[in-house]
Design a protein around this motif. Structure first.
Motif, PDB file in Angstrom:
ATOM      1  N   MET A 161      75.287  25.222  17.878  1.00  0.00           N
ATOM      2  CA  MET A 161      75.990  24.420  18.848  1.00  0.00           C
ATOM      3  C   MET A 161      77.339  25.051  19.117  1.00  0.00           C
ATOM      4  O   MET A 161      78.107  25.316  18.200  1.00  0.00           O
ATOM      5  CB  MET A 161      76.181  23.011  18.291  1.00  0.00           C
TER       6      MET A 161
ATOM      7  N   SER B  14      73.674  22.939  23.623  1.00  0.00           N
ATOM      8  CA  SER B  14      72.483  23.178  22.813  1.00  0.00           C
ATOM      9  C   SER B  14      71.567  24.045  23.664  1.00  0.00           C
ATOM     10  O   SER B  14      71.982  24.605  24.680  1.00  0.00           O
ATOM     11  CB  SER B  14      71.810  21.851  22.435  1.00  0.00           C
ATOM     12  N   GLU B  15      70.329  24.128  23.286  1.00  0.00           N
ATOM     13  CA  GLU B  15      69.413  25.013  24.008  1.00  0.00           C
ATOM     14  C   GLU B  15      69.195  24.565  25.454  1.00  0.00           C
ATOM     15  O   GLU B  15      69.058  25.400  26.352  1.00  0.00           O
ATOM     16  CB  GLU B  15      68.059  25.064  23.294  1.00  0.00           C
TER      17      GLU B  15
ATOM     18  N   ASP C 190      78.160  14.625  20.070  1.00  0.00           N
ATOM     19  CA  ASP C 190      76.990  15.164  19.374  1.00  0.00           C
ATOM     20  C   ASP C 190      75.803  14.208  19.499  1.00  0.00           C
ATOM     21  O   ASP C 190      74.651  14.646  19.664  1.00  0.00           O
ATOM     22  CB  ASP C 190      77.299  15.387  17.894  1.00  0.00           C
TER      23      ASP C 190
ATOM     24  N   ASN D  77      72.189  15.222  20.954  1.00  0.00           N
ATOM     25  CA  ASN D  77      70.987  15.096  20.135  1.00  0.00           C
ATOM     26  C   ASN D  77      69.987  14.105  20.727  1.00  0.00           C
ATOM     27  O   ASN D  77      68.769  14.317  20.658  1.00  0.00           O
ATOM     28  CB  ASN D  77      71.365  14.676  18.714  1.00  0.00           C
TER      29      ASN D  77
ATOM     30  N   GLU E 279      68.195  15.909  23.588  1.00  0.00           N
ATOM     31  CA  GLU E 279      67.214  16.888  23.107  1.00  0.00           C
ATOM     32  C   GLU E 279      65.953  16.174  22.619  1.00  0.00           C
ATOM     33  O   GLU E 279      64.826  16.613  22.900  1.00  0.00           O
ATOM     34  CB  GLU E 279      67.803  17.745  21.990  1.00  0.00           C
TER      35      GLU E 279
END
Length: 209
Positions: A1, A22-23, A39, A43, A46
């Protein structure tokens, strides 16, 4: 991250932002927002992305979801100014950008997770339907995917509208109450489709638009 701190020329603390990535997502937020909240947003998105793409795959459909930019606004005033949405809206999505109310506002409403899932659901729905889904179908299915059905059941009335009538009224809902009613009716229509055709059938209906 990764995290990037940006100072804007004004030097005002409110203008300082941090971006984490992130990705598949980039989240930009005011520097005074708790990093744990940012965060959590990253998360949650994702996790929702993985869930939704699994559902699309189960319907034997291909999809391509772009990398998304998410901005957490510092205030409701900033959110309405940036999006043109009313104060009671939770978020706004356009193309690959999602604008959010302040995390604290969404937490107080008890809708942070469902808001994130709802907005991401719209992105996936648009990808599968090539941006051709009727509004009533997109909204009703996003409510279903976000797990918001129980929130809208209480707005259901004896009002009966066809999908075309719901579509027309969704263009300009006159109030928060009317919007909730229309969303409830759209959700009811989608629930009927899922019961009669299965969730995979709704994804295929979207892809056929």
């Amino acid at each position: 991250m990764n995290a990037v701190l940006t100072n804007h020329p004004s030097g005002a603390s409110a203008a300082r932002t941090i971006t984490i990535s992130s990705e598949h997502f980039r989240v930009t937020f005011p520097a005074d927002v708790d990093r744990r909240d940012a965060d959590l947003v990253l998360n949650t998105l994702e996790s929702a992305r993985s869930d939704f793409l699994h559902r699309v795959s189960a319907a034997s459909l291909p999809t391509d979801v772009p990398t998304l930019q998410i901005r957490i606004n510092a205030s409701t005033g900033d959110f309405t100014a940036r999006t043109g949405q009313p104060w009671w809206a939770a978020a706004a999505t356009r193309s690959n950008k999602i604008e959010l109310q302040p995390v604290g506002v969404l937490k107080r409403r008890g809708s942070l997770t469902t808001t994130l899932r709802h907005e991401l659901a719209h992105v996936v729905i648009d990808a599968v339907s090539h941006n051709r889904a009727p509004r009533w179908l997109g909204e009703g299915f996003a409510i279903y995917l976000a797990g918001e059905g129980s929130m809208f059941v209480r707005y259901a009335t004896k009002t009966k509208l066809s999908p075309d009538e719901i579509e027309k009224r969704l263009e300009r809902p006159g109030s928060q109450q009317e919007m909730r009613l229309l969303y409830s009716l759209a959700y009811n229509q989608v629930s009927y489709l899922i019961q009669s055709e299965s969730e995979a059938g709704v994804w295929k209906k979207l892809a056929a638009n």
